[in-house]
Motif scaffolding. Structure first.
Motif, PDB file in Angstrom:
ATOM      1  N   GLU A   1       0.956  -0.853  -0.075  1.00 39.70           N
ATOM      2  CA  GLU A   1       0.064  -0.003   0.117  1.00 39.70           C
ATOM      3  C   GLU A   1       1.383   1.308   0.246  1.00 39.70           C
ATOM      4  O   GLU A   1       0.802   2.104  -0.789  1.00 39.70           O
ATOM      5  CB  GLU A   1      -0.837   0.297   0.585  1.00 39.70           C
ATOM      6  N   LEU A   2       1.887   0.976   0.949  1.00 32.39           N
ATOM      7  CA  LEU A   2       2.940   2.511   1.335  1.00 32.39           C
ATOM      8  C   LEU A   2       3.930   2.616  -0.297  1.00 32.39           C
ATOM      9  O   LEU A   2       3.597   4.302  -0.583  1.00 32.39           O
ATOM     10  CB  LEU A   2       3.789   2.358   2.202  1.00 32.39           C
ATOM     11  N   GLU A   3       4.068   2.176  -0.479  1.00 28.89           N
ATOM     12  CA  GLU A   3       5.140   1.890  -1.722  1.00 28.89           C
ATOM     13  C   GLU A   3       4.117   1.830  -3.107  1.00 28.89           C
ATOM     14  O   GLU A   3       4.557   2.625  -3.699  1.00 28.89           O
ATOM     15  CB  GLU A   3       5.772   0.617  -1.756  1.00 28.89           C
ATOM     16  N   GLY A   4       3.048   1.656  -3.108  1.00 24.76           N
ATOM     17  CA  GLY A   4       1.953   1.360  -4.191  1.00 24.76           C
ATOM     18  C   GLY A   4       2.144   3.410  -4.665  1.00 24.76           C
ATOM     19  O   GLY A   4       2.162   3.937  -5.580  1.00 24.76           O
ATOM     20  N   LEU A   5       1.186   3.783  -3.406  1.00 18.31           N
ATOM     21  CA  LEU A   5       1.657   5.336  -3.193  1.00 18.31           C
ATOM     22  C   LEU A   5       2.839   5.986  -2.698  1.00 18.31           C
ATOM     23  O   LEU A   5       2.439   7.544  -4.084  1.00 18.31           O
ATOM     24  CB  LEU A   5       0.981   5.630  -1.740  1.00 18.31           C
ATOM     25  N   ALA A   6       3.772   5.815  -2.948  1.00 14.02           N
ATOM     26  CA  ALA A   6       4.827   6.684  -3.172  1.00 14.02           C
ATOM     27  C   ALA A   6       5.536   6.211  -4.361  1.00 14.02           C
ATOM     28  O   ALA A   6       5.656   7.603  -4.881  1.00 14.02           O
ATOM     29  CB  ALA A   6       5.883   5.941  -2.541  1.00 14.02           C
ATOM     30  N   CYS A   7       5.341   5.236  -5.858  1.00 16.48           N
ATOM     31  CA  CYS A   7       5.142   5.524  -6.771  1.00 16.48           C
ATOM     32  C   CYS A   7       4.346   6.247  -7.393  1.00 16.48           C
ATOM     33  O   CYS A   7       4.128   7.268  -8.504  1.00 16.48           O
ATOM     34  CB  CYS A   7       4.758   3.773  -7.482  1.00 16.48           C
TER      35      CYS A   7
ATOM     36  N   GLU B   1       5.938  13.239   3.860  1.00 18.54           N
ATOM     37  CA  GLU B   1       6.972  12.845   5.022  1.00 18.54           C
ATOM     38  C   GLU B   1       5.796  12.380   6.284  1.00 18.54           C
ATOM     39  O   GLU B   1       7.202  10.965   6.192  1.00 18.54           O
ATOM     40  CB  GLU B   1       6.683  13.983   5.454  1.00 18.54           C
ATOM     41  N   ALA B   2       4.728  11.881   5.812  1.00 20.45           N
ATOM     42  CA  ALA B   2       4.365  10.961   6.670  1.00 20.45           C
ATOM     43  C   ALA B   2       5.084   9.611   6.088  1.00 20.45           C
ATOM     44  O   ALA B   2       5.290   8.768   6.639  1.00 20.45           O
ATOM     45  CB  ALA B   2       3.014  11.491   6.685  1.00 20.45           C
ATOM     46  N   LEU B   3       4.751   9.496   5.029  1.00 24.26           N
ATOM     47  CA  LEU B   3       4.885   8.013   4.219  1.00 24.26           C
ATOM     48  C   LEU B   3       6.341   7.877   4.988  1.00 24.26           C
ATOM     49  O   LEU B   3       6.789   6.519   4.730  1.00 24.26           O
ATOM     50  CB  LEU B   3       4.728   8.760   3.099  1.00 24.26           C
ATOM     51  N   MET B   4       6.640   8.554   4.435  1.00 24.73           N
ATOM     52  CA  MET B   4       8.674   8.480   4.872  1.00 24.73           C
ATOM     53  C   MET B   4       9.212   7.608   5.764  1.00 24.73           C
ATOM     54  O   MET B   4       9.675   6.630   6.008  1.00 24.73           O
ATOM     55  CB  MET B   4       9.797   9.453   4.140  1.00 24.73           C
ATOM     56  N   THR B   5       8.607   8.163   6.863  1.00 31.48           N
ATOM     57  CA  THR B   5       8.470   8.061   8.712  1.00 31.48           C
ATOM     58  C   THR B   5       8.183   6.738   8.191  1.00 31.48           C
ATOM     59  O   THR B   5       8.846   6.458   9.328  1.00 31.48           O
ATOM     60  CB  THR B   5       7.990   9.318   9.660  1.00 31.48           C
ATOM     61  N   THR B   6       6.809   6.325   7.737  1.00 33.42           N
ATOM     62  CA  THR B   6       6.302   5.119   8.328  1.00 33.42           C
ATOM     63  C   THR B   6       6.945   3.887   7.608  1.00 33.42           C
ATOM     64  O   THR B   6       7.334   3.371   9.062  1.00 33.42           O
ATOM     65  CB  THR B   6       5.131   4.569   7.811  1.00 33.42           C
ATOM     66  N   LEU B   7       6.839   4.034   6.471  1.00 33.85           N
ATOM     67  CA  LEU B   7       8.273   3.527   5.827  1.00 33.85           C
ATOM     68  C   LEU B   7       9.673   2.563   6.770  1.00 33.85           C
ATOM     69  O   LEU B   7      10.375   1.621   6.556  1.00 33.85           O
ATOM     70  CB  LEU B   7       8.526   2.827   4.355  1.00 33.85           C
TER      71      LEU B   7
ATOM     72  N   GLY C   1       4.026  -0.876  -8.918  1.00 34.96           N
ATOM     73  CA  GLY C   1       4.679  -0.738  -7.554  1.00 34.96           C
ATOM     74  C   GLY C   1       4.374  -0.879  -6.646  1.00 34.96           C
ATOM     75  O   GLY C   1       4.939  -2.788  -5.923  1.00 34.96           O
ATOM     76  N   SER C   2       2.905  -1.579  -6.779  1.00 35.79           N
ATOM     77  CA  SER C   2       1.633  -3.030  -6.258  1.00 35.79           C
ATOM     78  C   SER C   2       2.541  -4.028  -6.532  1.00 35.79           C
ATOM     79  O   SER C   2       3.036  -4.715  -5.923  1.00 35.79           O
ATOM     80  CB  SER C   2       0.864  -2.951  -6.063  1.00 35.79           C
ATOM     81  N   LEU C   3       2.535  -4.736  -7.904  1.00 40.03           N
ATOM     82  CA  LEU C   3       2.405  -5.907  -8.285  1.00 40.03           C
ATOM     83  C   LEU C   3       4.402  -6.020  -8.357  1.00 40.03           C
ATOM     84  O   LEU C   3       4.325  -7.860  -7.903  1.00 40.03           O
ATOM     85  CB  LEU C   3       2.541  -5.304  -9.621  1.00 40.03           C
ATOM     86  N   HIS C   4       5.576  -5.127  -7.768  1.00 41.00           N
ATOM     87  CA  HIS C   4       6.318  -5.926  -7.802  1.00 41.00           C
ATOM     88  C   HIS C   4       6.694  -5.976  -6.048  1.00 41.00           C
ATOM     89  O   HIS C   4       7.185  -7.264  -6.497  1.00 41.00           O
ATOM     90  CB  HIS C   4       7.364  -4.581  -7.947  1.00 41.00           C
ATOM     91  N   VAL C   5       6.059  -5.207  -5.629  1.00 40.49           N
ATOM     92  CA  VAL C   5       6.279  -5.885  -3.851  1.00 40.49           C
ATOM     93  C   VAL C   5       4.850  -7.744  -4.146  1.00 40.49           C
ATOM     94  O   VAL C   5       4.713  -8.026  -3.257  1.00 40.49           O
ATOM     95  CB  VAL C   5       5.248  -4.786  -3.135  1.00 40.49           C
ATOM     96  N   ARG C   6       3.732  -7.553  -4.616  1.00 40.34           N
ATOM     97  CA  ARG C   6       2.931  -8.595  -4.293  1.00 40.34           C
ATOM     98  C   ARG C   6       3.847  -9.752  -5.087  1.00 40.34           C
ATOM     99  O   ARG C   6       4.255 -10.825  -4.167  1.00 40.34           O
ATOM    100  CB  ARG C   6       1.581  -8.761  -5.240  1.00 40.34           C
ATOM    101  N   ASN C   7       5.083  -9.438  -5.320  1.00 40.10           N
ATOM    102  CA  ASN C   7       6.004 -10.522  -6.277  1.00 40.10           C
ATOM    103  C   ASN C   7       6.899 -11.098  -5.615  1.00 40.10           C
ATOM    104  O   ASN C   7       6.862 -12.264  -5.366  1.00 40.10           O
ATOM    105  CB  ASN C   7       6.240 -10.544  -7.851  1.00 40.10           C
ATOM    106  N   ALA C   8       6.790 -10.059  -4.866  1.00 38.92           N
ATOM    107  CA  ALA C   8       8.881 -10.241  -4.366  1.00 38.92           C
ATOM    108  C   ALA C   8       7.941 -10.764  -2.879  1.00 38.92           C
ATOM    109  O   ALA C   8       8.726 -11.730  -2.233  1.00 38.92           O
ATOM    110  CB  ALA C   8       8.923  -9.103  -3.284  1.00 38.92           C
ATOM    111  N   ALA C   9       6.671 -10.550  -2.392  1.00 38.07           N
ATOM    112  CA  ALA C   9       6.012 -10.946  -1.046  1.00 38.07           C
ATOM    113  C   ALA C   9       6.053 -12.775  -1.548  1.00 38.07           C
ATOM    114  O   ALA C   9       6.062 -13.589  -0.185  1.00 38.07           O
ATOM    115  CB  ALA C   9       4.752 -10.905  -1.002  1.00 38.07           C
TER     116      ALA C   9
END
Length: 237
Positions: free
Chosen positions: A99-105, A157-163, A210-218
């Motif tokens: 969710e977070l990295e998809g939003l970042a992208c 900034e909030a996104l970066m801090t959470t990640l 970005g979301s697909l990349h994370v799902r595949n890695a998961a």
């Protein structure tokens, strides 16, 4: 992620007083990420002092920081050891990361400056060069540089801090997923699709990539963790 060129000197710490504690922490963290120490393995202070070339006081400070990051745990009467990440824990981390990295992208595609896009392009080229020939430490550094540029360009900034709170475990799981044969090549291909969306300033496509990349890695990392968990009883016998 497979280590193939690290030596004892790769983890030596440069003695610059103002940043020494951070360098020691980075050194021990990197040793864990490249597999120098495995999940569940003890971290004897003497060995860490020899590896980093610093005092026990600095090593203990670094261990406290890594414990706060969830990368190590301190077992009563046993001492610090590398934390184990269960498949269930990994799934939870990847769900948040997706969710977070998809939003970042998406945010990067929509709001990053041309200079930030150019910098991301450069870090991606460096990342591609590191995978076939670089050491595990170089691969970690290049992947971290890519994601740091991505988060900087997202401008949240909030996104970066959470990640950042999840960063150590994210890196550990990333190194786990990259152990799978062919995953490095697939990862570069997925990030190439992401880069195309970012270049086109297509926020929706960037978020999907970005979301697909994370799902595949998961899927890859969780499968490896399950196999490792299943093999543990046999190993004890």
């Amino acid at each position: 992620m497979t280590s193939h060129a690290e030596t004892q000197d790769d983890f030596k710490v440069e003695r610059v007083a103002s940043v020494l504690r951070h360098r020691v922490t980075d050194s021990i963290r990197n040793a864990i990420l490249v597999g120098r120490f495995s999940p569940g393995e003890r971290l004897p202070e003497r060995e860490l002092c020899e590896m980093t070339g610093v005092s026990r006081t600095l090593v203990r400070e670094a261990l406290r920081q890594l414990e706060s990051e969830g990368l190590i745990v301190v077992i009563p009467h046993r001492g610090p050891e590398v934390a184990r990440v269960t498949p269930e824990q990994a799934r939870g981390i990847y769900q948040v990361r997706e969710e977070l990295e998809g939003l970042a992208c998406q945010l990067f595609a929509e709001s990053a400056s041309d200079a930030q896009l150019a910098e991301l392009r450069e870090t991606f080229q460096a990342l591609k060069r590191s995978w076939p020939r670089g050491t595990a430490l170089e691969q970690i550094a290049s992947k971290n540089a890519f994601y740091q540029c991505l988060l900087d360009g997202a401008g949240n900034e909030a996104l970066m801090t959470t990640l950042r709170l999840l960063n150590s475990r994210i890196m550990l799981l990333r190194s786990t997923s990259m152990q799978a044969p062919g995953r490095a090549k697939q990862s570069i291909a997925e990030l190439s699709v992401l880069m195309q969306a970012l270049e086109a300033r297509d926020g929706k496509a960037a978020r999907a990539a970005g979301s697909l990349h994370v799902r595949n890695a998961a899927n890859v990392a969780i499968a490896i963790l399950r196999e490792s968990l299943a093999a543990q009883p046999a190993a004890v016998q």
